[in-house]
Motif scaffolding. Structure first.
Motif, PDB file in Angstrom:
ATOM      1  N   GLU A 165       0.830  -1.147  -0.118  1.00 36.82           N
ATOM      2  CA  GLU A 165      -0.023  -0.090   0.098  1.00 36.82           C
ATOM      3  C   GLU A 165       1.112   1.177  -0.038  1.00 36.82           C
ATOM      4  OE1 GLU A 165      -3.631   0.284   2.420  1.00 36.82           O
ATOM      5  OE2 GLU A 165      -3.329  -2.095   2.847  1.00 36.82           O
ATOM      6  N   LEU A 166       0.821   2.209  -0.866  1.00 36.81           N
ATOM      7  CA  LEU A 166       1.407   3.486  -1.108  1.00 36.81           C
ATOM      8  C   LEU A 166       0.819   4.440  -1.213  1.00 36.81           C
ATOM      9  CD1 LEU A 166       4.056   2.250  -3.934  1.00 36.81           C
ATOM     10  CD2 LEU A 166       4.499   2.258  -1.358  1.00 36.81           C
ATOM     11  N   GLN A 167       0.885   5.418  -0.444  1.00 35.41           N
ATOM     12  CA  GLN A 167       0.149   6.673  -0.338  1.00 35.41           C
ATOM     13  C   GLN A 167       0.892   7.481  -1.564  1.00 35.41           C
ATOM     14  OE1 GLN A 167      -2.401   7.576   1.735  1.00 35.41           O
ATOM     15  NE2 GLN A 167      -2.112   5.164   2.210  1.00 35.41           N
ATOM     16  N   PRO A 168       0.046   8.755  -2.045  1.00 33.45           N
ATOM     17  CA  PRO A 168       0.592   9.425  -3.081  1.00 33.45           C
ATOM     18  C   PRO A 168       1.999   9.799  -3.029  1.00 33.45           C
ATOM     19  CG  PRO A 168      -1.657   9.863  -2.731  1.00 33.45           C
ATOM     20  CD  PRO A 168      -1.214   9.067  -1.610  1.00 33.45           C
ATOM     21  N   LYS A 227      -4.164   9.443  -5.477  1.00 32.57           N
ATOM     22  CA  LYS A 227      -4.823   8.249  -4.643  1.00 32.57           C
ATOM     23  C   LYS A 227      -3.979   7.212  -4.002  1.00 32.57           C
ATOM     24  CE  LYS A 227      -9.505   9.175  -6.774  1.00 32.57           C
ATOM     25  NZ  LYS A 227     -10.529   8.491  -7.361  1.00 32.57           N
ATOM     26  N   PRO A 228      -4.131   6.706  -2.864  1.00 28.31           N
ATOM     27  CA  PRO A 228      -3.485   5.740  -2.432  1.00 28.31           C
ATOM     28  C   PRO A 228      -3.512   4.577  -3.377  1.00 28.31           C
ATOM     29  CG  PRO A 228      -4.920   6.332  -0.746  1.00 28.31           C
ATOM     30  CD  PRO A 228      -5.197   7.077  -2.199  1.00 28.31           C
ATOM     31  N   ALA A 229      -2.546   3.797  -3.727  1.00 27.66           N
ATOM     32  CA  ALA A 229      -2.303   2.538  -4.566  1.00 27.66           C
ATOM     33  C   ALA A 229      -1.956   1.362  -3.786  1.00 27.66           C
ATOM     34  CB  ALA A 229      -0.936   2.849  -5.477  1.00 27.66           C
ATOM     35  N   LYS A 230      -2.768   0.415  -4.215  1.00 23.31           N
ATOM     36  CA  LYS A 230      -2.645  -0.985  -3.695  1.00 23.31           C
ATOM     37  C   LYS A 230      -2.464  -2.453  -4.697  1.00 23.31           C
ATOM     38  CE  LYS A 230      -5.460  -3.998  -0.275  1.00 23.31           C
ATOM     39  NZ  LYS A 230      -6.545  -3.889   0.418  1.00 23.31           N
ATOM     40  N   PHE A 231      -1.540  -2.972  -4.354  1.00 20.64           N
ATOM     41  CA  PHE A 231      -1.151  -4.182  -5.220  1.00 20.64           C
ATOM     42  C   PHE A 231      -0.471  -5.185  -4.628  1.00 20.64           C
ATOM     43  CE2 PHE A 231       2.385  -1.152  -5.611  1.00 20.64           C
ATOM     44  CZ  PHE A 231       3.544  -1.883  -5.150  1.00 20.64           C
ATOM     45  N   VAL A 232      -0.675  -6.512  -5.087  1.00 18.87           N
ATOM     46  CA  VAL A 232      -0.030  -7.502  -4.552  1.00 18.87           C
ATOM     47  C   VAL A 232       1.020  -8.086  -5.468  1.00 18.87           C
ATOM     48  CG1 VAL A 232      -0.717 -10.041  -4.076  1.00 18.87           C
ATOM     49  CG2 VAL A 232      -2.177  -8.388  -3.331  1.00 18.87           C
ATOM     50  N   THR A 233       2.139  -8.509  -5.039  1.00 19.35           N
ATOM     51  CA  THR A 233       3.360  -9.262  -5.696  1.00 19.35           C
ATOM     52  C   THR A 233       3.330 -10.832  -5.634  1.00 19.35           C
ATOM     53  OG1 THR A 233       5.019  -8.590  -4.156  1.00 19.35           O
ATOM     54  CG2 THR A 233       4.497  -7.182  -5.913  1.00 19.35           C
ATOM     55  N   LEU A 234       3.629 -11.347  -6.271  1.00 21.87           N
ATOM     56  CA  LEU A 234       4.126 -12.943  -6.223  1.00 21.87           C
ATOM     57  C   LEU A 234       5.692 -12.845  -6.734  1.00 21.87           C
ATOM     58  CD1 LEU A 234       1.013 -12.917  -6.541  1.00 21.87           C
ATOM     59  CD2 LEU A 234       1.392 -15.379  -7.136  1.00 21.87           C
ATOM     60  N   GLU A 235       6.603 -13.206  -5.524  1.00 22.50           N
ATOM     61  CA  GLU A 235       8.019 -13.150  -5.989  1.00 22.50           C
ATOM     62  C   GLU A 235       8.521 -14.782  -6.228  1.00 22.50           C
ATOM     63  OE1 GLU A 235      10.153 -10.074  -3.654  1.00 22.50           O
ATOM     64  OE2 GLU A 235       8.374 -10.522  -2.458  1.00 22.50           O
ATOM     65  N   PHE A 236       8.896 -15.081  -7.209  1.00 23.58           N
ATOM     66  CA  PHE A 236       9.182 -16.502  -7.291  1.00 23.58           C
ATOM     67  C   PHE A 236      10.588 -16.855  -7.410  1.00 23.58           C
ATOM     68  CE2 PHE A 236       5.287 -16.235  -9.639  1.00 23.58           C
ATOM     69  CZ  PHE A 236       4.788 -17.160  -9.968  1.00 23.58           C
ATOM     70  N   PRO A 237      11.036 -17.933  -6.864  1.00 26.15           N
ATOM     71  CA  PRO A 237      12.537 -18.160  -6.467  1.00 26.15           C
ATOM     72  C   PRO A 237      13.273 -18.243  -7.611  1.00 26.15           C
ATOM     73  CG  PRO A 237      11.193 -20.226  -6.221  1.00 26.15           C
ATOM     74  CD  PRO A 237      10.088 -19.124  -6.439  1.00 26.15           C
TER      75      PRO A 237
END
Length: 237
Positions: A165-168, A227-237
């Motif tokens: 979650e990142l604010q502006p 506006k605030p930003a929200k994202f999900v990450t999947l980090e692979f080995p």
């Protein structure tokens, strides 16, 4: 309660009689990205609508878009009611077939990420051992960033799943990612990627969009929106 009981009976009957289809043939699942590691589907089930009985042959991660209430009717099991919040991120172990019915007045929308190399990854040593991380540092699951946070949700199939979650103006600091990773937008995103010794890259992603990034990629991510930003990450080995 009576209404739910009748719906459950209907779904039980549907489980017994419905033909089973592969996930690629289920019309509410829309394939948006595919490579050797993942298949990404955007799922959209209108309220009071059923999916077909469909198979999940691979482990998968789901990221919910908006709040919803559903009935999850797994083949040969009793139907279960599930309430989901915006951004809920879950891991599901293959293989099973199920029907999903949207309840209430909100559609059920999510991003489903199939892990195509799940069999080999289950036996891969992860660089992110959750138990060891918690043992070494109780605060490691939540990283405080410059104008935001990174919440490490879980590590499954040697893949680390995090919610940002990142604010502006907020920045996810530079890090070197040895393996590839997937970014899923939980809000509309206007972000800037800064790579050392390269020009900055501005990216716009709509809610539910996914972006695959290659291995050995070092960069920062800045929220350039108001506006605030929200994202999900999947980090692979």
């Amino acid at each position: 309660m009576k209404h739910y009981f009748l719906i459950s009976l209907a779904l039980l009957a549907l489980q017994a009689t419905a033909p089973e289809v592969e996930i690629t043939a289920e019309p509410h699942h829309h394939l948006t990205l595919e490579n050797k590691s993942v298949r990404v589907f955007n799922v959209d089930v209108p309220a009071h609508t059923d999916t077909l009985m469909h198979w999940h042959r691979h482990d998968y991660v789901s990221v919910n878009l908006g709040s919803a209430e559903i009935i999850n009717a797994v083949k040969d099991k009793p139907p279960v009611t599930v309430k989901l919040q915006d951004g809920d991120t879950r891991f599901s172990l293959a293989a099973f077939a199920h029907v999903v019915r949207g309840l209430g007045d909100q559609p059920f929308r999510n991003v489903t990420i199939e892990i195509l190399e799940d069999e080999s990854l289950r036996h891969t040593t992860s660089p992110w051992d959750t138990k060891q991380a918690v043992k070494e540092n109780e605060d490691r699951a939540l990283e405080i960033l410059h104008g935001g946070t990174q919440q490490i949700m879980f590590v499954k199939d040697a893949i680390r799943v995090s919610e940002f979650e990142l604010q502006p103006g907020g920045v996810a600091p530079i890090h070197h990612q040895p393996g590839p990773y997937l970014l899923v937008a939980v809000t509309d995103l206007d972000i800037r990627s800064d790579v050392p010794r390269q020009a900055s890259v501005a990216t716009h992603l709509k809610l539910g969009d996914s972006k695959w990034l290659p291995a050995n990629y070092s960069h920062t991510i800045t929220n350039t929106a108001t506006k605030p930003a929200k994202f999900v990450t999947l980090e692979f080995p």
